[in-house]
Design an enzyme around this catalytic site. Structure first.
Site, PDB file in Angstrom:
ATOM      1  N   HIS B 249       0.868  -1.164   0.000  1.00  0.00           N
ATOM      2  CA  HIS B 249       0.000   0.000   0.000  1.00  0.00           C
ATOM      3  C   HIS B 249       0.910   1.221   0.000  1.00  0.00           C
ATOM      4  O   HIS B 249       1.869   1.274   0.763  1.00  0.00           O
ATOM      5  CB  HIS B 249      -0.883  -0.034   1.253  1.00  0.00           C
ATOM      6  CG  HIS B 249      -2.058   0.880   1.176  1.00  0.00           C
ATOM      7  ND1 HIS B 249      -1.938   2.232   1.286  1.00  0.00           N
ATOM      8  CD2 HIS B 249      -3.377   0.631   1.003  1.00  0.00           C
ATOM      9  CE1 HIS B 249      -3.138   2.780   1.172  1.00  0.00           C
ATOM     10  NE2 HIS B 249      -4.031   1.830   1.010  1.00  0.00           N
ATOM     11  N   ARG B 269      -6.136  10.825  -0.055  1.00  0.00           N
ATOM     12  CA  ARG B 269      -5.820  11.370  -1.373  1.00  0.00           C
ATOM     13  C   ARG B 269      -7.084  11.659  -2.170  1.00  0.00           C
ATOM     14  O   ARG B 269      -7.167  12.650  -2.882  1.00  0.00           O
ATOM     15  CB  ARG B 269      -4.909  10.392  -2.126  1.00  0.00           C
ATOM     16  CG  ARG B 269      -3.462  10.488  -1.667  1.00  0.00           C
ATOM     17  CD  ARG B 269      -2.620   9.357  -2.224  1.00  0.00           C
ATOM     18  NE  ARG B 269      -2.908   8.099  -1.545  1.00  0.00           N
ATOM     19  CZ  ARG B 269      -2.953   6.921  -2.148  1.00  0.00           C
ATOM     20  NH1 ARG B 269      -2.771   6.840  -3.449  1.00  0.00           N
ATOM     21  NH2 ARG B 269      -3.222   5.831  -1.465  1.00  0.00           N
TER      22      ARG B 269
END
Ligand code: SF4
Ligand code: SF4
Ligand code: FES
Ligand code: FES
Lengths: 264, 644, 273
Positions: B249, B269
């Site tokens: 990740h 994000r």
């Protein structure tokens, strides 16, 4: 253990004095360790460092290290807490940090306790009763109706509340009769579940809470709420409402009269 | 013969995460006596860490969603390396598995009209993830746990014994799957608390042990993730596939050390967070690969327009697929443009008002505040890639979850391979657990039920003795002679993690992997001298010494398979072979134990313990292929495959 | 607590067999005793003061202000309150302070209040004195038996508290008169009574029983949108119930003290207009 003098600061690292309970059901003692602490660490890190360097066989439970699994419950300076969520920065560098296992449950070894009491209690709470005639996929519930129970389902089963509640912590003999805050909250959760059909099936969770699970032992002194790492308002949102619901059933003269008449 | 506690069940499930519990529920509902074994306490499994949601095409948020769309998304995410039949079953059955949770008491977040709310996630065409805030995994585990309790209460009513037909063995570790000839006959393990041994005789064993993350230094996984099921299967003679595919990740916490690796959700994000290096530069613009050039913004101005008006702007490059972002961060750090603690900066504080951040990202705000003393509304976070999930695992029959070649052995969840191909989509793991957990439980029960009483495989005393001796070894290792000093299991583990992290990590090179294999061989030799003090009662040092065997085995699988696959695809990135190669698409790399039946000791250190072979996957069924456009298929399938 | 006998336990509780053998009964290093000590002090001061004032039977009316301890005043021996709540339900045979006739209701309300229960169980009975601090009792049955099982009547005290709050609101309104009974005036006393009644209202409405009655008892909020809305409001207040409990307790005593000072002539009520 080194005979090194007390704590000394060294940039962001320093040596801390830890007192950790070591032993098992037959006895044990608080042992002193001097151990290095780095910036940003939590108590569980220090316990792990002890394990890796000074006490390979120091027993401790943990899983997630992020306050999500509820495994690392212990008592730090006498306060029940999660070790992985207790930052070292809350202690002064020259403070002795005492770590003991939870004190309401039988000890297994070192910081590990036998928490089977809780699993026994979990089994005694009648499960969710699905509404008859409603198939999977047909459930419709509003957000405002599930909100209350959702708060209780945040519980990570760390059992800190069960450990702190004086009803069983200070009175071993009450363990039989008292389910403890976590499982009284489970009753509240199910009683507030918008589709739970216990009542239709002849099960009254409200009076059962009082008659079978010891709701009356709770004197709403809120220690469960104080220690809950998930910040669940156990007393205000589960236990007191449950007490009020029990009053509806048992001490409301109109309801009582109605029941008397109907029973005849 | 060794002193052991003995039990007899019809089905034994190893692992009590989502897949294990779902399998146990199913086996018990088929009327079979079932045992579940968990390494931790009941209800603490790693599944609780899952945040996002369960992917299922219920169509509550968008009525156009259906299983075909979900299937398509899954295959694209896995770069067509997925076992297509598993992906099909998964997409078809996921909605039923979610709905059934509600009948057991689960409380998902709701839509306005009272149905299960579904949220957007990377790689899913429609809003598809059933969720409860950001604690979906906890809800899943708790619901299954409470379902098990409900079944036990039924049994109690019937027979007066809660554990009559379904029993959970807490804090127990299985170290061997026992066999009678080719068939499974039970499991051997120890009780962590007391150190005592137990044997559960059972003709069917379901492995549901999760992943392997603890072989890597920086990981979002818990200590339990030592690849136990992977190793048990290998040792029982079952092959593993796709072990080279490990998902990193891109954003895990890098500081403080105590939480290094813990996940920072992708939504940061999605909600406007940007990545910057130590020069303050928003570097992702330099890392947009050619294939994505038309889809992603080329300037900050354009990227910033996307959040408000996605129709007229291209996506910001921070939202590239996970592997791309992880690689970019990795390059920045290697080039020395890293944050003080070796990551890069992820900043939302300058992008959104503080109030808004607290509202949209409550758990991230809390996580950084509590653990790092960082107020994400005022300062940037430091993040770096973290090992998150292994796509590889036990090779299984897609319909029955039965492991290849070992009758009676089943596997489901992260420990099973194939479903996710080379890369897993967010949200697909929780649904995977439910769909294949149920299937494994069902088929294990059917298999066990079909055996007559005298046809049952038996546990031999000899196997139990061998298994016990293996486990007790760390207590009898003697130091003394200079060339055979004893080893500290913690130190060995740290070296293993460092090796895997540095040499078989997110970006791979042939030379480094060869070096890794050499070091693994060395560690394997040294691990035989791992010694522990104290006694058998709850002794974590001892437990780790035992787990090392498993981590070394799976690490070797990862390293060997990664060295063999000379292309880059999904969770496997080769610096020396940076392109995806269509010819590799249908090939699975299969890992088996080199020595045949469960023997480890005799193996020559130079060769290692794993034999690697290639196996072609069956061609994708026509009607499933027809769900894709020809242009798209051309990117993945070779011309010959398309012609037939 | 009433149902526990105090004794010096040595083998029970945290020293029960099987539990970690730690000599100290508690290991807290913070000032855990502070909160119970403050509770005990404040409550004791209040009880002493209010007992004295309740029995005093004097200086409780200084037109236009009436002490909250003496309202409603329901015996013939009450002073004439010029339109106030002096109802003379009890005849001249009642010779004691009229406050004793009504105080039982607010007293019962507070005594059975979920918050005060917590405070005095911790402060006075040390059950427990603080979290994870062992309590000094050998046996504990909580609220399962007589008399503490009677705490369950709290909601009926809540019902009674409502008319009381209404009457005190009326008293506060009367404070907008001057000593002769003309409207349109205000003094410091008016302000005191106003603050007092506002605190009494928020304390009363934030009651847990109130929260239960307005909506908490429902299974499906979505079928009762109005009650859901009310439950949300009460819930928001309820979160501050502790603060309201203390504030209104102190304020009620201060209001009485103010009336006392004015009535006894020790202080002249400043008039605003
Ligand atoms: S509020 Fe009740 S359940 Fe909670 S700790 Fe106090 S007595 Fe125990
Ligand atoms: S209610 Fe809170 S304290 Fe109690 S077990 Fe759950 S999370 Fe822990
Ligand atoms: S380790 Fe999971 S809560 Fe601390
Ligand atoms: S007045 Fe405090 S709870 Fe009712």
């Amino acid at each position: 253990m080194s005979a090194a003098p007390g704590p000394k600061a060294n940039g962001s690292a320093y040596t801390a004095r830890f007192r950790v309970w070591r032993g098992d059901a037959d006895g044990g003692e608080l042992r002193d360790f001097d151990v290095e602490v780095h910036e940003g660490e939590v108590v569980l890190d220090i316990i792990h460092r002890l394990q890796a360097t000074q006490a390979n066989d120091l027993a401790v439970r943990w899983n997630c290290k992020a306050g999500k699994c509820g495994s690392c419950s212990a008592e730090i300076n006498g306060r029940p807490r999660l070790m992985c969520m207790t930052r070292m920065s809350v202690f002064a560098p020259d403070e002795t940090v005492t770590v003991t296992p939870m004190r309401a449950f039988p000890v297994v070894r070192d910081l590990v306790t036998d928490v089977s009491f809780n699993y026994t209690k979990a089994r005694e709470i009648p499960s969710f009763v699905p509404p008859p005639g409603l198939r999977a996929g047909e459930y419709r519930m509003r957000q405002e109706d599930v909100g209350r129970s959702q708060e209780f389902r945040k519980c990570i089963e760390c059992f800190l509340c069960q450990n702190t509640c004086h009803v069983v912590r200070d009175h071993e003999e009450n363990k039989q009769a008292f389910a403890g805050p976590r499982f009284l909250m489970r009753i509240a959760e199910l009683d507030m579940h918008p589709l739970d059909s216990a009542e239709e099936s002849g099960l009254d969770r409200k009076s059962a809470a009082q008659e079978e699970h010891g709701l009356g032992y709770c004197n709403i002194t809120k220690c469960c709420t104080e220690v809950c790492p998930e910040n669940i308002k156990i007393t205000d949102n589960a236990l007191i409402p449950l007490k009020e619901r029990a009053v509806d059933r048992k001490y409301d003269p109109l309801v009582w009269l109605g029941n008397k008449i109907r029973r005849r | 013969m060794t002193q052991v506690e003995r039990h007899t069940y019809d089905v034994v499930v190893v692992g009590a995460g989502g897949a294990g519990l779902r399998a146990a529920i199913e086996a018990r509902e088929q009327g079979l006596r079932t045992a579940v074994i968990c390494k931790s306490l009941f209800g603490k499994a790693h599944t609780v860490m899952a945040e996002g949601g369960i992917a299922a095409s219920m169509g509550n948020a968008n009525p156009r969603d259906n299983w075909q769309v979900h299937f398509r998304d899954t295959m694209r995410g896995g770069k067509f390396l997925n076992n297509w039949r598993m992906a099909e079953l998964h997409a078809r059955e996921a909605p039923d598995r979610v709905w059934e949770l509600e009948t057991w008491g689960a409380l998902f977040d709701r839509t306005k009209d009272g149905r299960i709310s579904q949220r957007n996630f990377g790689g899913h065409e429609y809003a598809r993830l059933a969720h409860v805030g950001d604690r979906t995994g906890l809800e899943l585990i708790r619901t299954l746990q409470q379902r098990i309790v409900a079944l036990q209460q039924e049994d109690h009513e019937r027979s007066g014994d809660y554990e009559d037909r379904l029993r959970v063995f807490q804090e127990c570790t299985v170290t061997r799957v026992l066999k009678d000839g080719a068939r499974v006959s039970g499991v051997f393990g120890y009780v962590r608390e007391s150190g005592r041994f137990f044997v559960i005789e059972a003709p069917a064993v379901v492995l549901a042990t999760g992943g392997i993350g603890k072989s890597f230094k920086v990981t979002s996984n818990s200590w339990e993730y030592t690849g136990d099921g992977h190793a048990l299967a290998l040792l029982a003679g079952a092959p593993l596939i796709n072990m080279e595919f490990v998902q990193f990740h891109p954003t895990g916490m890098v500081w403080p050390p105590s939480v290094k690796g813990i996940l920072v959700t992708e939504s940061v994000r999605g909600d406007g967070g940007v990545l910057r290096n130590s020069d303050g530069k928003r570097f992702m613009f330099d890392y947009i690969p050619d294939v994505f050039k038309e889809k992603y913004a080329q300037s900050e101005q354009e990227a910033d327009g996307w959040y408000a008006d996605p129709d007229n702007h291209r996506r910001p490059p921070e939202l590239l697929p996970r592997d791309e972002v992880a690689r970019a961060i990795n390059s920045e750090v290697k080039a020395g443009r890293c944050s003080p603690h070796g990551g890069v900066f992820l900043d939302v504080s300058t992008r959104l008002p503080a109030e808004e951040i607290r509202r949209r990202l409550p758990s991230m705000h809390h996580q950084f505040k509590e653990l790092a003393d960082v107020d994400i509304t005022a300062e940037p976070m430091e993040v770096g890639p973290t090992c998150h999930y292994v796509m590889g695992g036990v090779e299984v029959d897609p319909d029955s979850a039965a492991a290849t070649g070992v009758p009676g052995l089943f596997a489901a969840g992260e420990v099973a391979g194939g479903m996710h191909g080379s890369n897993r989509l967010g949200g697909n793991s929780l649904s995977d657990l439910l769909v294949f957990g149920r299937r494994a439980g069902l088929h294990a029960a059917e298999y066990a039920a079909e055996l007559g009483t005298d046809d049952r495989p038996r546990v031999s005393a000899e196997q139990v003795d061998t298994a016990a001796a293996e486990v007790l070894r760390p207590f009898s290792v003697e130091g003394g002679e200079p060339e055979s000093r004893t080893e500290n299991p913690y130190a060995l583990h740290q070296e293993l993690q460092q090796t895997m992290n540095d040499l078989v990590g997110i970006i791979r090179r042939a030379s480094e992997m060869t070096e890794a294999l050499r070091r693994l061989a060395d560690l394997r030799q040294r691990s035989r001298r791992a010694a522990v003090e104290g006694h058998r009662q709850f002794n974590p040092g001892w437990h780790l010494a035992i787990d090392l065997r498993n981590m070394l085995l799976v690490s070797e699988c990862v390293a060997r398979a990664a060295l063999e696959r000379t292309e880059s695809r999904g969770g496997h990135t080769r610096d020396d072979y940076p392109e995806m190669d269509r010819r590799w698409r249908k090939t699975n790399l299969v890992c088996e134990l080199a020595s045949g039946d469960g023997e480890l000791a005799a193996v020559d250190p130079a060769d290692g313990q794993i034999r690697l072979t290639r196996r072609d996957m069956p061609p994708i069924r026509g009607d499933l292929l027809a769900l894709f456009g020809k242009d798209e298929l051309l990117k993945y399938l070779t011309d010959e495959e398309l012609d037939t | 607590m009433a149902t526990t006998e105090t004794a010096g336990p040595s083998s029970g509780g945290v020293h029960a067999p099987g539990r970690a053998a730690i000599a100290a009964r508690q290991l807290r290093t913070d000032r855990w005793w502070l909160a119970p000590a403050v509770t005990v002090t404040v409550l004791t001061v209040f009880v002493v003061y209010s007992t004295w004032r309740a029995f005093a039977n004097a200086d409780y009316y200084a037109a236009p202000y009436v002490s909250p301890f003496y309202s409603p005043c329901i015996a013939t021996n009450c002073v004439n309150m010029k339109g106030g709540a002096d109802l003379q339900i009890f005849g001249p045979w009642w010779g004691l302070s009229p406050a004793l006739l009504v105080l039982i209701f607010p007293l019962g309300f507070r005594l059975t209040c979920y918050y005060y229960r917590k405070a005095y169980y911790r402060g006075f009975w040390a059950a427990p004195p603080a979290c994870a601090v062992a309590e000094p009792h050998r046996k504990y049955t909580g609220e399962t038996r007589f008399p503490l099982i009677l705490q369950n009547v709290h909601r009926y005290f809540f019902y009674f508290a409502l008319p009381f709050a209404v009457i005190l609101t009326y008293d506060a309104a009367l404070g907008f008169r001057d000593a002769a009974g003309h409207w349109g005036h205000m003094g410091l006393g008016t302000l005191v009574l106003l603050v007092n009644i506002v605190l009494i209202w928020v304390y009363t409405l934030s009651c847990h029983s109130c929260r239960h009655i307005v909506g908490g008892r429902l299974k499906n909020f979505s079928k009762h949108p109005v009650r859901y809305r009310m439950w949300t409001w009460v819930g928001r207040m309820n979160a501050h119930h502790m603060a309201f409990a203390w504030a209104s307790l102190v304020m009620v005593a201060l209001a009485d003290l103010y009336v006392y000072l004015v009535a006894s002539g020790a202080f002249a009520d400043p008039k605003f207009f």
